[in-house]
Scaffold this active site. Sequence first.
Site, mmCIF file in Angstrom:
data_model
loop_
_atom_site.group_PDB
_atom_site.id
_atom_site.type_symbol
_atom_site.label_atom_id
_atom_site.label_comp_id
_atom_site.label_asym_id
_atom_site.label_seq_id
_atom_site.Cartn_x
_atom_site.Cartn_y
_atom_site.Cartn_z
ATOM 1 N N ARG A 145 0.863 -1.195 0.000
ATOM 2 C CA ARG A 145 0.000 0.000 0.000
ATOM 3 C C ARG A 145 0.894 1.237 0.000
ATOM 4 O O ARG A 145 1.732 1.399 0.895
ATOM 5 C CB ARG A 145 -0.897 -0.013 1.250
ATOM 6 N N HIS A 156 -2.699 11.057 0.670
ATOM 7 C CA HIS A 156 -2.131 10.850 2.007
ATOM 8 C C HIS A 156 -1.429 12.155 2.378
ATOM 9 O O HIS A 156 -0.235 12.185 2.648
ATOM 10 C CB HIS A 156 -1.196 9.645 2.004
ATOM 11 N N GLU A 208 -7.266 8.767 6.220
ATOM 12 C CA GLU A 208 -7.486 9.473 7.485
ATOM 13 C C GLU A 208 -7.915 10.927 7.322
ATOM 14 O O GLU A 208 -7.175 11.866 7.672
ATOM 15 C CB GLU A 208 -6.210 9.399 8.342
ATOM 16 N N ASN A 257 -7.567 2.120 10.073
ATOM 17 C CA ASN A 257 -6.247 2.321 10.684
ATOM 18 C C ASN A 257 -6.447 2.356 12.185
ATOM 19 O O ASN A 257 -7.253 3.136 12.696
ATOM 20 C CB ASN A 257 -5.624 3.643 10.239
ATOM 21 N N TYR A 272 -4.338 2.199 16.037
ATOM 22 C CA TYR A 272 -3.082 2.193 16.811
ATOM 23 C C TYR A 272 -3.306 2.049 18.313
ATOM 24 O O TYR A 272 -2.560 1.377 18.994
ATOM 25 C CB TYR A 272 -2.295 3.486 16.553
ATOM 26 N N GLU A 319 -3.682 0.065 8.243
ATOM 27 C CA GLU A 319 -2.495 0.448 9.025
ATOM 28 C C GLU A 319 -2.640 -0.067 10.439
ATOM 29 O O GLU A 319 -3.712 0.066 11.050
ATOM 30 C CB GLU A 319 -2.347 1.976 9.145
HETATM 31 O O1 IFM Z 1 2.693 7.751 9.976
HETATM 32 C C1 IFM Z 1 1.323 7.828 10.141
HETATM 33 C C2 IFM Z 1 0.610 7.627 8.819
HETATM 34 O O2 IFM Z 1 1.024 8.542 7.867
HETATM 35 C C3 IFM Z 1 -0.871 7.777 8.991
HETATM 36 N N1 IFM Z 1 -1.365 6.978 10.074
HETATM 37 C C4 IFM Z 1 -0.664 7.002 11.322
HETATM 38 C C5 IFM Z 1 0.808 6.784 11.102
HETATM 39 C C6 IFM Z 1 1.554 6.826 12.459
HETATM 40 O O3 IFM Z 1 1.373 8.051 13.075
#
Ligand code: IFM
Length: 458
Positions: free
Chosen positions: A78, A122, A167, A300, A302, A362
């Site tokens: 990706r 992006h 995002e 995405n 985290y 992600e």
């Molecule tokens: O590095 C970023 C990415 O560009 C977009 N999502 C979160 C990642 C980590 O912060």
Amino acid sequence: MTRQCIFPDHFLWGAATSSYQIEGAWNEDGKGESIWDRFARIPGTIEDGSSGDVACDHYHRWREDIALMRELGLRSYRFSIAWPRILPNGRGKVNQAGLDFYSRLVDELLAHDIIPFVTLYHWDLPQALQDEGGWPLRSTAEAFVEFADVVSRHLGDRVKHWITHNEPWCASMLGYQIGRHAPGLQNWPAALAASHHLLLSHGWAVPVLRRNSLGAEVGITLNFTHAIPASPSAADLDACRHFDGYFNRWFIDPLYGRHYPADMVADYIDAGYLPPEGMTAIEPGDLQAIAVQTDFLGVNYYTRAIIRSTAIPESDNLPPTVQLAPQEEWTEMGWEVYPDGLYELLVRLYFNYRPPKLYVTENGASYSDGAGSDGRICDTRRQRYLRDHLSAAHRAIAAGVPLSGYFVWSLFDNFEWDKGYTQRFGIVWIDYTTQQRIPKESAAWYRKVIEANAIELD
Ligand code: IFM
């Protein structure tokens, strides 16, 4: 005893990057200036004073990078397209050299049996469009459709997976409300208009991508933060509702035909961020356009957010989050490692919104572990992070979520936006002095996961 979690047949295993974070070559071969080229030059915007001018030099090393992807066994890659490489002024004149770069990249990926998974936006908006006003203007959404059209007319015969935006919360709120990202504004009304135009441009671009890329899968990627209240008090519950609305529902609801959430419109009117009439940026037909049918939702993930109404954020424009987990459980971004949040999120998204399928586009962790005396980079914390999140994803699949693939963030250490090169998310180490690529232990582990189509839990 070890337990194996086997993933469905044809599960798509990949890794992700983005143009500004890895390409470098910021002004080569006719590329125009992007908002990040401009923003990174403003003193004080980037923690280590760096920029993406060179980054991982992927623009020159793409062949070697694809060979490495092949060695790592990736089934898909990706990446994103730098809009100002294709349309240096944002619209109008096309830069053939930019198209050729991505065309060669796609051909080489396919020659190595790696599926290109392309993100159109992006965050590297052409500066020329920002000079006109950027995403708060409807004309930027129109220009995005032109960009999507040019790119998909050239790559659409070979690229069959398209993500319109990565995002939009970051592009609108970090860029125009919090001001930590380019273009660095702190203006709520502008940020809310930007969010609408980002979503609108997605809605308008989907039919264009379908027309130019027959049989392609088209979707959008949102970043979600699983939010919980710090206590059952009415104030914390309400703050949590507000955070969830601001971060998650404001973007997902209109995409699935639910309009902007009424509670958030009311909050924004009360706060004076919207006029009493509400979202005046909306024109007839916009909400239908945004709710266009897509083939997948990109997720995405985290970390989670714990919300306490009385928490004092670092600055006025940040939400009131608190950290309850001990510091050993945070990544170097200061984000709590909370794999269950991925399970909860995937289940919530699928059973509430019913996207035909989902991809984790992600997921990953920033840890700066470098080479030991034997030269190996033993990033065991990253490996554990990935394994535990894959285990959560596997549980979501078992619960009925049609999760079709997973992309590690990131393939390489790279330019982490306002944090510059202080954070390392890669499964491959980048030595920024020599540009040497050194696969970390997590990369070797991921290769085995892909081969086995399974993870092993202790
Ligand atoms: O590095 C970023 C990415 O560009 C977009 N999502 C979160 C990642 C980590 O912060």
